[in-house]
Design a protein around this motif. Structure first.
Motif, PDB file in Angstrom:
ATOM      1  N   ALA A 182      30.765  67.748 -43.831  1.00 60.40           N
ATOM      2  CA  ALA A 182      30.715  67.780 -42.316  1.00 60.40           C
ATOM      3  C   ALA A 182      31.660  68.550 -42.048  1.00 60.40           C
ATOM      4  N   ASN A 183      31.180  69.284 -41.303  1.00 57.15           N
ATOM      5  CA  ASN A 183      31.941  70.391 -39.833  1.00 57.15           C
ATOM      6  C   ASN A 183      33.456  70.827 -41.069  1.00 57.15           C
ATOM      7  N   ASP A 184      33.008  71.411 -42.013  1.00 58.98           N
ATOM      8  CA  ASP A 184      33.334  72.581 -42.388  1.00 58.98           C
ATOM      9  C   ASP A 184      34.707  71.793 -42.942  1.00 58.98           C
ATOM     10  N   ARG A 185      34.430  70.277 -43.914  1.00 61.54           N
ATOM     11  CA  ARG A 185      34.872  69.217 -44.868  1.00 61.54           C
ATOM     12  C   ARG A 185      34.453  68.399 -45.647  1.00 61.54           C
ATOM     13  N   GLN A 186      34.677  67.675 -46.656  1.00 65.89           N
ATOM     14  CA  GLN A 186      33.825  67.837 -47.657  1.00 65.89           C
ATOM     15  C   GLN A 186      34.846  65.672 -48.111  1.00 65.89           C
ATOM     16  N   PHE A 187      33.467  64.715 -47.853  1.00 62.26           N
ATOM     17  CA  PHE A 187      33.975  63.255 -48.123  1.00 62.26           C
ATOM     18  C   PHE A 187      33.103  63.108 -49.028  1.00 62.26           C
ATOM     19  N   VAL A 188      33.602  61.637 -49.735  1.00 60.73           N
ATOM     20  CA  VAL A 188      32.752  61.381 -50.569  1.00 60.73           C
ATOM     21  C   VAL A 188      32.410  60.057 -50.291  1.00 60.73           C
ATOM     22  N   LEU A 189      31.141  59.847 -50.778  1.00 63.89           N
ATOM     23  CA  LEU A 189      30.144  58.617 -50.033  1.00 63.89           C
ATOM     24  C   LEU A 189      29.944  57.501 -51.233  1.00 63.89           C
ATOM     25  N   PRO A 190      31.302  56.159 -51.432  1.00 63.31           N
ATOM     26  CA  PRO A 190      30.020  55.580 -53.036  1.00 63.31           C
ATOM     27  C   PRO A 190      28.801  55.670 -52.780  1.00 63.31           C
ATOM     28  N   SER A 191      28.466  55.394 -54.313  1.00 64.52           N
ATOM     29  CA  SER A 191      26.802  56.027 -54.719  1.00 64.52           C
ATOM     30  C   SER A 191      26.133  54.303 -53.719  1.00 64.52           C
ATOM     31  N   MET A 192      26.619  53.507 -54.202  1.00 59.96           N
ATOM     32  CA  MET A 192      26.213  52.340 -54.526  1.00 59.96           C
ATOM     33  C   MET A 192      26.071  51.757 -52.313  1.00 59.96           C
ATOM     34  N   ASN A 193      26.361  52.668 -52.239  1.00 62.95           N
ATOM     35  CA  ASN A 193      25.849  52.169 -50.649  1.00 62.95           C
ATOM     36  C   ASN A 193      24.920  53.459 -50.172  1.00 62.95           C
ATOM     37  N   VAL A 194      24.261  54.513 -50.648  1.00 60.50           N
ATOM     38  CA  VAL A 194      23.469  55.462 -50.563  1.00 60.50           C
ATOM     39  C   VAL A 194      22.024  54.832 -50.992  1.00 60.50           C
ATOM     40  N   GLU A 195      21.474  54.704 -49.284  1.00 60.64           N
ATOM     41  CA  GLU A 195      19.798  54.279 -49.781  1.00 60.64           C
ATOM     42  C   GLU A 195      19.440  55.130 -50.609  1.00 60.64           C
ATOM     43  N   ARG A 196      19.463  56.722 -49.761  1.00 57.83           N
ATOM     44  CA  ARG A 196      18.824  57.262 -49.726  1.00 57.83           C
ATOM     45  C   ARG A 196      19.027  58.743 -49.501  1.00 57.83           C
ATOM     46  N   VAL A 197      17.981  59.901 -49.966  1.00 55.02           N
ATOM     47  CA  VAL A 197      19.010  61.347 -49.078  1.00 55.02           C
ATOM     48  C   VAL A 197      17.042  61.876 -48.331  1.00 55.02           C
ATOM     49  N   ALA A 198      17.750  62.930 -47.080  1.00 55.10           N
ATOM     50  CA  ALA A 198      16.450  63.178 -47.302  1.00 55.10           C
ATOM     51  C   ALA A 198      16.987  64.212 -46.769  1.00 55.10           C
ATOM     52  N   ARG A 199      15.562  65.360 -46.226  1.00 60.19           N
ATOM     53  CA  ARG A 199      15.356  65.934 -44.826  1.00 60.19           C
ATOM     54  C   ARG A 199      14.614  65.822 -43.686  1.00 60.19           C
ATOM     55  N   ILE A 200      15.184  65.449 -42.125  1.00 57.42           N
ATOM     56  CA  ILE A 200      13.985  64.745 -41.910  1.00 57.42           C
ATOM     57  C   ILE A 200      13.503  66.089 -40.565  1.00 57.42           C
ATOM     58  N   PRO A 201      12.795  66.544 -40.507  1.00 59.23           N
ATOM     59  CA  PRO A 201      12.341  68.043 -39.207  1.00 59.23           C
ATOM     60  C   PRO A 201      12.775  67.413 -37.943  1.00 59.23           C
ATOM     61  N   ASN A 202      13.224  68.301 -37.299  1.00 56.11           N
ATOM     62  CA  ASN A 202      13.999  67.523 -35.678  1.00 56.11           C
ATOM     63  C   ASN A 202      12.780  67.544 -34.635  1.00 56.11           C
ATOM     64  N   ALA A 203      11.956  67.859 -35.470  1.00 55.87           N
ATOM     65  CA  ALA A 203      10.652  66.659 -34.371  1.00 55.87           C
ATOM     66  C   ALA A 203      10.734  65.996 -34.623  1.00 55.87           C
ATOM     67  N   GLY A 204      11.148  65.007 -35.600  1.00 58.27           N
ATOM     68  CA  GLY A 204      11.066  63.538 -36.308  1.00 58.27           C
ATOM     69  C   GLY A 204      12.051  63.187 -35.565  1.00 58.27           C
ATOM     70  N   ILE A 205      13.443  63.134 -34.988  1.00 59.17           N
ATOM     71  CA  ILE A 205      13.706  62.268 -34.136  1.00 59.17           C
ATOM     72  C   ILE A 205      14.205  62.150 -33.146  1.00 59.17           C
ATOM     73  N   LYS A 206      13.733  60.728 -32.763  1.00 65.66           N
ATOM     74  CA  LYS A 206      13.721  60.618 -31.507  1.00 65.66           C
ATOM     75  C   LYS A 206      14.323  60.066 -30.548  1.00 65.66           C
ATOM     76  N   THR A 207      14.711  59.612 -29.439  1.00 68.79           N
ATOM     77  CA  THR A 207      15.394  59.525 -28.664  1.00 68.79           C
ATOM     78  C   THR A 207      14.541  57.849 -28.336  1.00 68.79           C
ATOM     79  N   VAL A 208      16.191  56.792 -28.384  1.00 69.29           N
ATOM     80  CA  VAL A 208      15.480  55.255 -28.178  1.00 69.29           C
ATOM     81  C   VAL A 208      16.763  55.000 -27.325  1.00 69.29           C
ATOM     82  N   GLU A 209      16.923  54.315 -26.380  1.00 71.30           N
ATOM     83  CA  GLU A 209      18.126  53.719 -25.136  1.00 71.30           C
ATOM     84  C   GLU A 209      19.577  54.162 -25.955  1.00 71.30           C
TER      85      GLU A 209
END
Length: 764
Positions: free
Chosen positions: A500-527
């Motif tokens: 993220a932003n040219d830096r690397q980070f580690v996310l504990p796998s036990m907290n990662v529910e899933r990884v996905a590619r989301i089309p920009n058209a599928g992103i909605k703004t709510v409140e």
């Protein structure tokens, strides 16, 4: 005494302390087992074992000149001798006195080791008198402490321990080793794991060099072919095996002798690189296997059975049951299952809170249980169960009244934890999870020791800090069950490496529910928040760089040009948020390294790990990250409402206390007015608008109790929060504060500005 003699005495005392702790734990366990033994045939063996433990502790205390502890052991030993002979009978007063003796012996040993004079000689005389009364056949239990005195009958807690399911314990010879030394060895073994990870990167770099060399040679052959007039495509298809044949003919071709030598050198270089690559890979595999075995063996050395943690549970539950006038049966299963000792140390406080919560608030009094057709004795169970994936589950279950969901929701609204419209949308499980929120309490009033709603929040925080999870559910037979899923070991774990932003980070796998590619058209703004839909459920979307305050302009531009966003859905504590990242690099095993004493608590960061070429990469704290994500500012263009400055009236006759409280509140951003007593405060209230009142109790003309009652009686100020800050700390004073309608009661003897500010934030 010489320096050498002092060193010897310190070593002797340290050895004695370990031995004494073991004897005292065993004595306590035997007393509980004897008290709950349903089969009388088992009693003689338990009495004999208890007698031997007391005798051994007496001899050990004598060897280090701890006469007070030795004397108590001597008297208790005499009582047990008469018990063996049948001259003394087992009864509830007998157990009460024996528990008191073990507690006093422990205090005498602690004072003796520290070189202090043993405290409260009157209590020691009382205990000796009670032992003598028991020995003479006259049972006179000691009076309960003031906090435990009640008109209700004193009840007992029975303890039942079931054998662990299918767990074998070793019976080989043992040796006593300092825990500190074992910890040091484990740390060194864990540090060696870094070489295992780095060796993999060395192999990968050798492969890259090999590929680079092949590319350079291919370019050389292409240029040579072009200069020689041969067909380039035919030359590119030539294998390395044909280079030797070309070298043999080069001697008959003018000007190509030097080229043949260069080609032979290139081939030798590639062969050598490939040989180094194979050798490095072989050594890496051998090193990895040996380090894994070493680390696993070291972890096993520091594994301890849950019984070492649960030794205190029977006495704790028994004391809680006595103080609250309840009958409780404690059942423990799986106590022989082993876990990392460091995890046991961290989980003790959460377990104590859950047990206290179950006895104090979960299990009903005998009369109430009988009225609902339950047995008078409540049941509290602790169960340890191995789980797949190197996990262990600890559950704490009671058969009490269960959770009052309506009350939980009501207090969540009053505490500002959840909005009314959001509460209406929560399902049963989400409402139950509100009890883990910091600030939620069903207590009638905040005090310096209770009502802050921090207990279960701390339970969740400690469990999640260990990389575990905790959740609550209804017991199928009535009551409540808390389940804690814990890792069996610490140090290494699997993590998802992201950028993220040219830096690397580690996310504990036990907290990662899933990884996905989301089309920009599928992103909605709510409140004013970006959201995505996953499996029919709407999930908030936050850029990881925004949550970490790194700035996300580059990530936003990348997503616009790519047409999609890479997201990692993280979950912890019943919450889940999707985080947009620049890229997902992959899942891998990492070694956790602490930040050091200079950085004990860094928001969003749980530790660091070392990747290739010694690169330090932060390991993110997911519960912290979820909280940070909720604070991310709304998108540009959203209108933010300006928050008005909140006003507080301080009523205090002491100019010193008045100035102190005023300074604290003004530094925190509040507008502060002051009054010198209750009448002055009431007059000031009627001339201005205030959001909260902080008042002393003891004041001339009108005290704080009277002022609070006047405020509550006035329809204009009926809902105005009032905090009493006073030196009066008796139970009667606090109860009067509740009666007149105070919202919080803070005692000056334990005054801390964070307590005051925390109480104010919860009330306005």
């Amino acid at each position: 005494m010489t320096q050498e003699e002092e060193k010897f005495l310190k070593r002797l005392m340290a050895t004695f302390k370990v031995e004494a702790d073991e004897h005292l734990k065993t004595m306590s366990a035997l007393l509980h087992e004897l008290e709950s033994a349903a089969n009388e045939t088992a009693q003689p063996g338990l009495i004999e074992s208890l007698f031997r433990e007391v005798h051994s502790l007496k001899g050990a205390a004598r060897s280090v000149n701890l006469s007070e502890a030795e004397n108590l052991c001597q008297i208790l030993e005499s009582v047990l001798a008469k018990l063996k002979q049948g001259a003394v009978t087992l009864s509830a007063p007998f157990y009460d006195v024996c528990y008191g003796v073990t507690d006093q012996i422990a205090l005498d040993i602690e004072d003796g080791i520290a070189g202090r004079t043993s405290g409260d000689p009157g209590r020691r005389r009382q205990i000796k008198h009670e032992l003598e009364q028991i020995s003479a056949g006259r049972l006179v239990p000691s009076p309960p402490p003031p906090a435990a005195r009640s008109s209700r009958p004193v009840r007992q807690a029975a303890v039942v321990e079931h054998p662990a399911p299918a767990v074998e314990l070793g019976t080989g010879e043992t040796v006593r080793i300092s825990i500190a030394k074992l910890d040091a060895l484990l740390i060194q073994a864990e540090e060696l794991s870094a070489f295992k990870f780095s060796s993999l990167h060395v192999v990968e770099e050798l492969r890259e060099v090999d590929q680079l060399a092949n590319g350079l040679i291919a370019q050389f052959e292409k240029k040579t072919a072009q200069a020689d007039g041969r067909n380039v495509s035919e030359n590119a298809m030539a294998s390395r095996g044909k280079r030797t044949k070309a070298g043999r003919h080069s001697a008959h071709r003018p000007g190509l002798a030097e080229e043949s030598q260069e080609e032979n050198l290139s081939k030798a270089l590639i062969d050598r690189l490939q040989q180094l690559e194979r050798q490095a890979d072989l050594e890496r595999r051998q090193l990895s296997a040996q380090l894994d075995n070493l680390l696993q063996d070291m972890k096993q050395v520091l594994m301890s059975p849950f019984s070492t943690l649960l030794d205190m549970a029977p006495k704790l539950v028994r004391d809680l049951a006595q103080d609250s006038g309840k009958e409780v049966e404690l059942v423990m299963q799986g106590t022989a299952i082993e876990i990392d000792r460091r995890i046991l140390e961290q989980i003790k406080a959460p377990l104590v809170h859950l047990l206290r919560n179950a006895v104090d608030h979960g299990i009903e009094a005998p009369a109430a249980r009988l009225a609902t057709r339950k047995t008078a004795r409540g049941k509290l169970s602790i169960e340890i169960t191995p789980k797949d994936g190197n996990k262990i589950e600890m559950s704490v279950t009671d058969d009490g009244a269960g959770l009052n969901l309506a009350q939980i929701g009501d207090h969540a609204l009053k505490s500002g934890i959840v909005a009314p419209d959001a509460l209406a949308k929560l399902d049963k499980r989400q409402t139950m999870d509100l009890i883990f929120e910091s600030g939620l309490s069903t207590s009638a009033m905040l005090t310096d020791v209770s009502g802050r709603g921090l207990g279960l929040a701390i339970v969740r925080e400690k469990v999640e800090k260990l990389g575990g999870t905790v959740y609550v559910e209804e017991n199928e037979r009535g009551g409540t069950r808390f389940r804690m899923l814990l890792p069996s070991t610490l140090a290494t774990f699997r993590g998802l490496l992201v950028a993220a932003n040219d830096r690397q980070f580690v996310l504990p796998s036990m907290n990662v529910e899933r990884v996905a590619r989301i089309p920009n058209a599928g992103i909605k703004t709510v409140e004013n928040r970006e959201t995505i839909e996953l499996d029919g459920v709407v999930v908030s979307l936050v850029a990881l760089s925004d949550a970490l305050q790194l700035g996300g302009a580059q990530a936003a531009e990348t997503s616009l040009t790519a047409g999609f966003r890479q997201v990692a859905v993280l979950g912890a504590g019943g919450k889940r948020i999707a985080f947009a990242v620049d890229s997902v690099i992959g899942d891998q095993e990492v070694l956790v390294k602490k930040l050091g004493p200079q950085l004990l608590r860094v928001p969003n960061i749980a530790g660091v790990t070392v990747l290739e070429r010694g690169k330090l990469v932060p390991i993110l704290n997911v519960p912290d990250l979820l909280k940070s994500a909720l604070k991310v500012k709304a998108p540009i263009g959203a209108v933010a409402a300006e928050m008005p400055v909140q006003s507080v009236l301080v009523v205090e006759d002491s100019i010193t206390s008045r100035s102190l409280i005023r300074g604290i509140l003004e530094a925190a951003g509040y507008r502060v007015s002051v009054a010198v007593d209750g009448i002055d405060g009431l007059t000031t209230l009627r001339t201005d608008r205030f959001d909260l009142v902080v008042s002393d109790v003891e004041m001339p003309r009108m005290n704080g109790f009277e002022l609070t009652a006047k405020i509550r009686a006035d329809g204009k100020f009926g809902e105005l929060p009032v905090i009493l800050v006073t030196a009066l700390d008796t139970r009667e004073d606090k109860e009067r504060g509740i009666e007149v309608g105070a919202n919080a009661y803070i005692v000056k003897s334990s005054f801390d500005q964070s307590n005051l500010l925390d109480a104010i934030r919860r009330l306005i």
